[in-house]
Design a protein around this motif. Structure first.
Motif, PDB file in Angstrom:
ATOM      1  N   PRO A  28       5.858   1.672  -4.694  1.00  0.00           N
ATOM      2  CA  PRO A  28       7.126   1.700  -5.398  1.00  0.00           C
ATOM      3  C   PRO A  28       8.187   0.950  -4.605  1.00  0.00           C
ATOM      4  N   GLU A  29       9.213   0.481  -5.323  1.00  0.00           N
ATOM      5  CA  GLU A  29      10.284  -0.223  -4.634  1.00  0.00           C
ATOM      6  C   GLU A  29      10.959   0.711  -3.659  1.00  0.00           C
ATOM      7  N   GLY A  30      11.305   0.179  -2.489  1.00  0.00           N
ATOM      8  CA  GLY A  30      11.936   0.996  -1.473  1.00  0.00           C
ATOM      9  C   GLY A  30      10.941   1.811  -0.674  1.00  0.00           C
ATOM     10  N   ALA A  31       9.654   1.524  -0.809  1.00  0.00           N
ATOM     11  CA  ALA A  31       8.642   2.306  -0.107  1.00  0.00           C
ATOM     12  C   ALA A  31       8.677   2.051   1.399  1.00  0.00           C
ATOM     13  N   ASP A  32       9.298   0.936   1.819  1.00  0.00           N
ATOM     14  CA  ASP A  32       9.373   0.638   3.238  1.00  0.00           C
ATOM     15  C   ASP A  32      10.429   1.476   3.950  1.00  0.00           C
ATOM     16  N   THR A  83      -1.085  -9.239  -2.703  1.00  0.00           N
ATOM     17  CA  THR A  83      -0.665  -9.954  -1.506  1.00  0.00           C
ATOM     18  C   THR A  83       0.796  -9.660  -1.230  1.00  0.00           C
ATOM     19  N   ASP A  84       1.167  -9.788   0.038  1.00  0.00           N
ATOM     20  CA  ASP A  84       2.578  -9.668   0.389  1.00  0.00           C
ATOM     21  C   ASP A  84       3.177 -11.063   0.487  1.00  0.00           C
ATOM     22  N   GLY A  85       4.353 -11.176   1.036  1.00  0.00           N
ATOM     23  CA  GLY A  85       5.086 -12.441   1.059  1.00  0.00           C
ATOM     24  C   GLY A  85       4.387 -13.574   1.778  1.00  0.00           C
ATOM     25  N   ASP A  86       3.605 -13.300   2.827  1.00  0.00           N
ATOM     26  CA  ASP A  86       2.975 -14.380   3.591  1.00  0.00           C
ATOM     27  C   ASP A  86       1.540 -14.653   3.161  1.00  0.00           C
ATOM     28  N   GLY A  87       1.152 -14.166   1.966  1.00  0.00           N
ATOM     29  CA  GLY A  87      -0.168 -14.463   1.451  1.00  0.00           C
ATOM     30  C   GLY A  87      -1.254 -13.521   1.916  1.00  0.00           C
ATOM     31  N   GLU A  88      -0.922 -12.600   2.798  1.00  0.00           N
ATOM     32  CA  GLU A  88      -1.906 -11.632   3.268  1.00  0.00           C
ATOM     33  C   GLU A  88      -1.960 -10.468   2.294  1.00  0.00           C
ATOM     34  N   GLY A  89      -3.101  -9.824   2.180  1.00  0.00           N
ATOM     35  CA  GLY A  89      -3.209  -8.638   1.344  1.00  0.00           C
ATOM     36  C   GLY A  89      -2.436  -7.497   1.958  1.00  0.00           C
ATOM     37  N   ASP A  90      -1.641  -6.803   1.143  1.00  0.00           N
ATOM     38  CA  ASP A  90      -0.849  -5.712   1.683  1.00  0.00           C
ATOM     39  C   ASP A  90      -1.367  -4.357   1.265  1.00  0.00           C
ATOM     40  N   GLY A  91      -2.510  -4.315   0.589  1.00  0.00           N
ATOM     41  CA  GLY A  91      -3.064  -3.024   0.233  1.00  0.00           C
ATOM     42  C   GLY A  91      -2.506  -2.448  -1.032  1.00  0.00           C
ATOM     43  N   GLU A 135       8.208  12.845  17.317  1.00  0.00           N
ATOM     44  CA  GLU A 135       8.319  11.566  16.622  1.00  0.00           C
ATOM     45  C   GLU A 135       7.710  11.689  15.226  1.00  0.00           C
ATOM     46  N   THR A 136       8.373  11.123  14.240  1.00  0.00           N
ATOM     47  CA  THR A 136       7.867  11.145  12.865  1.00  0.00           C
ATOM     48  C   THR A 136       6.607  10.286  12.785  1.00  0.00           C
ATOM     49  N   PRO A 137       5.539  10.805  12.193  1.00  0.00           N
ATOM     50  CA  PRO A 137       4.306  10.005  12.091  1.00  0.00           C
ATOM     51  C   PRO A 137       4.502   8.804  11.163  1.00  0.00           C
ATOM     52  N   ASP A 138       3.733   7.778  11.427  1.00  0.00           N
ATOM     53  CA  ASP A 138       3.794   6.589  10.583  1.00  0.00           C
ATOM     54  C   ASP A 138       3.235   6.916   9.204  1.00  0.00           C
ATOM     55  N   PRO A 139       3.833   6.355   8.150  1.00  0.00           N
ATOM     56  CA  PRO A 139       3.291   6.605   6.807  1.00  0.00           C
ATOM     57  C   PRO A 139       1.907   5.966   6.665  1.00  0.00           C
ATOM     58  N   PRO A 140       1.069   6.501   5.800  1.00  0.00           N
ATOM     59  CA  PRO A 140      -0.291   5.951   5.651  1.00  0.00           C
ATOM     60  C   PRO A 140      -0.271   4.590   4.973  1.00  0.00           C
ATOM     61  N   GLN A 141      -1.254   3.787   5.316  1.00  0.00           N
ATOM     62  CA  GLN A 141      -1.416   2.481   4.675  1.00  0.00           C
ATOM     63  C   GLN A 141      -2.264   2.663   3.418  1.00  0.00           C
ATOM     64  N   PRO A 142      -1.858   2.085   2.300  1.00  0.00           N
ATOM     65  CA  PRO A 142      -2.653   2.225   1.082  1.00  0.00           C
ATOM     66  C   PRO A 142      -3.985   1.484   1.182  1.00  0.00           C
ATOM     67  N   ASP A 177      -4.960   7.225  -1.910  1.00  0.00           N
ATOM     68  CA  ASP A 177      -3.591   6.941  -1.487  1.00  0.00           C
ATOM     69  C   ASP A 177      -2.681   8.155  -1.662  1.00  0.00           C
ATOM     70  N   HIS A 178      -2.803   8.850  -2.793  1.00  0.00           N
ATOM     71  CA  HIS A 178      -1.964  10.026  -3.050  1.00  0.00           C
ATOM     72  C   HIS A 178      -2.297  11.163  -2.090  1.00  0.00           C
ATOM     73  N   LEU A 179      -3.555  11.352  -1.799  1.00  0.00           N
ATOM     74  CA  LEU A 179      -3.950  12.394  -0.851  1.00  0.00           C
ATOM     75  C   LEU A 179      -3.431  12.084   0.553  1.00  0.00           C
ATOM     76  N   ALA A 180      -3.517  10.827   0.955  1.00  0.00           N
ATOM     77  CA  ALA A 180      -3.001  10.437   2.271  1.00  0.00           C
ATOM     78  C   ALA A 180      -1.485  10.624   2.336  1.00  0.00           C
ATOM     79  N   ALA A 181      -0.779  10.293   1.260  1.00  0.00           N
ATOM     80  CA  ALA A 181       0.674  10.474   1.233  1.00  0.00           C
ATOM     81  C   ALA A 181       1.040  11.960   1.283  1.00  0.00           C
ATOM     82  N   ALA A 182       0.298  12.797   0.573  1.00  0.00           N
ATOM     83  CA  ALA A 182       0.566  14.237   0.594  1.00  0.00           C
ATOM     84  C   ALA A 182       0.319  14.816   1.985  1.00  0.00           C
TER      85      ALA A 182
END
Length: 98
Positions: free
Chosen positions: A81-85, A69-77, A55-62, A36-41
């Motif tokens: 950190p807070e505010g990562a969206d 899980t996220d709010g709807d019960g699906e795994g979010d990876g 266009e700014t590239p999409d951030p990597p998915q962890p 995850d850290h390597l993908a973010a770097a």
């Protein structure tokens, strides 16, 4: 009780109690964090080194973590950190890295 306490960490009882999380060792979690850290770097490097008109590239998915899980019960990876969206602009990255 002594026999139950010394059962393997990846055994059937642990999988029944803890689910998929029992199959991940500390090494697996550390490896996922390193990926995850390597993908973010790499993403930050790409954002800073693209033209402002592009266009700014999409951030990597962890890497998906067990039990996360996220709010709807699906795994979010995994929990970030807070505010990562919030989107980070290439100009902000350039200012941060000088």
């Amino acid at each position: 009780m002594v026999m139950i306490k010394h059962l393997p960490a990846d055994g059937a009882l642990q999988r029944e109690i803890h689910g998929e999380a029992a199959e991940w060792s500390l090494t697996d979690h550390l490896l996922a964090a390193a990926v995850d850290h390597l993908a973010a770097a790499n993403w930050m490097f790409q954002c800073v080194n693209t033209a402002e008109d592009d266009e700014t590239p999409d951030p990597p998915q962890p890497v998906p973590r067990p039990g996360a899980t996220d709010g709807d019960g699906e795994g979010d990876g995994g929990a970030g950190p807070e505010g990562a969206d919030e989107a980070v602009s290439p100009a902000a990255l350039a200012r941060f890295f000088g």
